[in-house]
Scaffold this motif. Structure first.
Motif, PDB file in Angstrom:
ATOM      1  N   ILE A  68       0.805  -1.221   0.000  1.00 14.73           N
ATOM      2  CA  ILE A  68       0.000   0.000   0.000  1.00 14.73           C
ATOM      3  C   ILE A  68       0.840   1.273   0.000  1.00 14.73           C
ATOM      4  O   ILE A  68       0.305   2.340  -0.311  1.00 14.73           O
ATOM      5  CB  ILE A  68      -0.963   0.030   1.210  1.00 14.73           C
ATOM      6  N   ASP A  69       2.153   1.179   0.340  1.00 11.62           N
ATOM      7  CA  ASP A  69       2.909   2.426   0.409  1.00 11.62           C
ATOM      8  C   ASP A  69       3.051   3.090  -0.956  1.00 11.62           C
ATOM      9  O   ASP A  69       2.949   4.316  -1.075  1.00 11.62           O
ATOM     10  CB  ASP A  69       4.282   2.205   1.062  1.00 11.62           C
ATOM     11  N   GLY A  70       3.265   2.285  -2.008  1.00 11.41           N
ATOM     12  CA  GLY A  70       3.356   2.857  -3.337  1.00 11.41           C
ATOM     13  C   GLY A  70       2.036   3.436  -3.799  1.00 11.41           C
ATOM     14  O   GLY A  70       1.996   4.502  -4.443  1.00 11.41           O
ATOM     15  N   ARG A  71       0.939   2.765  -3.457  1.00 13.24           N
ATOM     16  CA  ARG A  71      -0.378   3.272  -3.844  1.00 13.24           C
ATOM     17  C   ARG A  71      -0.703   4.565  -3.094  1.00 13.24           C
ATOM     18  O   ARG A  71      -1.334   5.481  -3.651  1.00 13.24           O
ATOM     19  CB  ARG A  71      -1.437   2.213  -3.576  1.00 13.24           C
ATOM     20  N   ILE A  72      -0.298   4.637  -1.824  1.00  4.79           N
ATOM     21  CA  ILE A  72      -0.498   5.877  -1.077  1.00  4.79           C
ATOM     22  C   ILE A  72       0.306   7.010  -1.698  1.00  4.79           C
ATOM     23  O   ILE A  72      -0.173   8.139  -1.835  1.00  4.79           O
ATOM     24  CB  ILE A  72      -0.104   5.666   0.404  1.00  4.79           C
ATOM     25  N   ALA A  73       1.553   6.696  -2.114  1.00  3.97           N
ATOM     26  CA  ALA A  73       2.391   7.722  -2.737  1.00  3.97           C
ATOM     27  C   ALA A  73       1.756   8.254  -4.015  1.00  3.97           C
ATOM     28  O   ALA A  73       1.754   9.465  -4.270  1.00  3.97           O
ATOM     29  CB  ALA A  73       3.781   7.154  -3.024  1.00  3.97           C
ATOM     30  N   ARG A  74       1.194   7.348  -4.830  1.00  4.19           N
ATOM     31  CA  ARG A  74       0.547   7.799  -6.065  1.00  4.19           C
ATOM     32  C   ARG A  74      -0.758   8.540  -5.767  1.00  4.19           C
ATOM     33  O   ARG A  74      -1.120   9.476  -6.484  1.00  4.19           O
ATOM     34  CB  ARG A  74       0.285   6.593  -6.977  1.00  4.19           C
TER      35      ARG A  74
END
Length: 270
Positions: A68-74
């Motif tokens: 989820i960290d990459g999705r949160i960043a996007r």
């Protein structure tokens, strides 16, 4: 009169003033990544304390946070080169070191140096897989259809597969004998080889594709069923999930080859 003129050597050596504030949207994904590292490392501690249920839960929790960290960043437009580098470092800890040491504390120590060598080979395979993944991000002219596939087993999935002997142990509720520890060592090396291999696997990045209306309700019911089984029969569900992932690899290879052949025909000049 003592101030340096704009093009003097003194002016060129003055420090460049940059902003001292960083938007919180760039900090948030990095905070999630740090939490995933804390979860993975704490899982190692619990493993060596014999609290394997919590250790496995923390490693799987680290995999969830990594997802989820990459999705949160996007989502918050908080991507940064710093975050990408830290995410790679977190992956080698959470999905390379943590599963290997957890499995070593659980069973591999019964076969001594053989188990430790297996753990080292698995960690090396994970490191090679992550290094190749990072270099492929900059690959120019990569066909769009390849985004539906990973090259080799991805690190989070590899960590989940590496813990398969632990799932079996808690499912059967029996002590793991030395012979089983030897096979667990061989199995762990095989997972490391799958991670470092070039075998195509499904990436899951096609999740944004629209779903047919008549498939929405069955899909929702399936997700609810899976979560219910996971909460009620945790180890058995993880065991079946690992087996299902292994079963999906031949289908991914066939789908990849069909897509590659289709595009090769399309690119062939008349």
């Amino acid at each position: 009169m003592n101030e340096p003129i704009p093009h003097s050597p003194e002016a060129s050596t003055r420090p460049v003033v940059t902003s001292s504030r960083i938007p919180f949207r760039q900090v948030l994904p990095n905070l999630v990544t740090i939490l995933s590292i804390c979860a993975g490392v704490t899982g190692i501690r619990f493993a060596f304390e014999g609290r394997f249920e919590l250790a496995v839960g923390l490693v799987l929790g680290a995999a969830f946070l990594d997802g989820i960290d990459g999705r949160i960043a996007r989502l918050v437009n908080g991507q940064s080169r710093f975050g990408a580098e830290m995410d790679s470092l977190a992956d080698i800890v959470n999905f390379g070191v943590a599963p290997a040491l957890l499995l070593y504390a659980y069973t591999l120590h019964d076969v001594g140096s053989i188990g430790w060598i297996a753990a080292l080979l698995y960690i090396s395979g994970c490191a090679l897989r992550l290094a190749r993944f990072n270099t492929m991000l900059d690959e120019p002219n990569r066909p769009a259809w390849k985004s539906a596939f990973f090259v080799g087993v991805p690190a989070p999935a590899g960590a989940g597969l590496a813990l398969f002997p632990v799932y079996l142990g808690f499912t059967s509720n029996v002590n793991v004998p030395d012979l089983t520890a030897f096979f667990a060592a061989v199995y762990l090396v095989a997972i490391g080889l799958l991670m470092a291999s070039r075998i195509p696997t499904y990436s899951g990045k096609t999740i944004g594709i629209p779903v047919r209306r008549d498939h929405v309700v069955p899909m929702i019911l399936f997700v609810v069923l899976y979560i219910g089984l996971l909460l009620s029969f945790f180890w058995e569900t993880l065991t079946v999930s690992a087996l299902a992932y292994f079963a999906s690899i031949p289908f991914a290879v066939r789908s990849y080859r069909k897509q590659a052949a289709k595009n090769a025909v399309a690119d062939t000049p008349v």
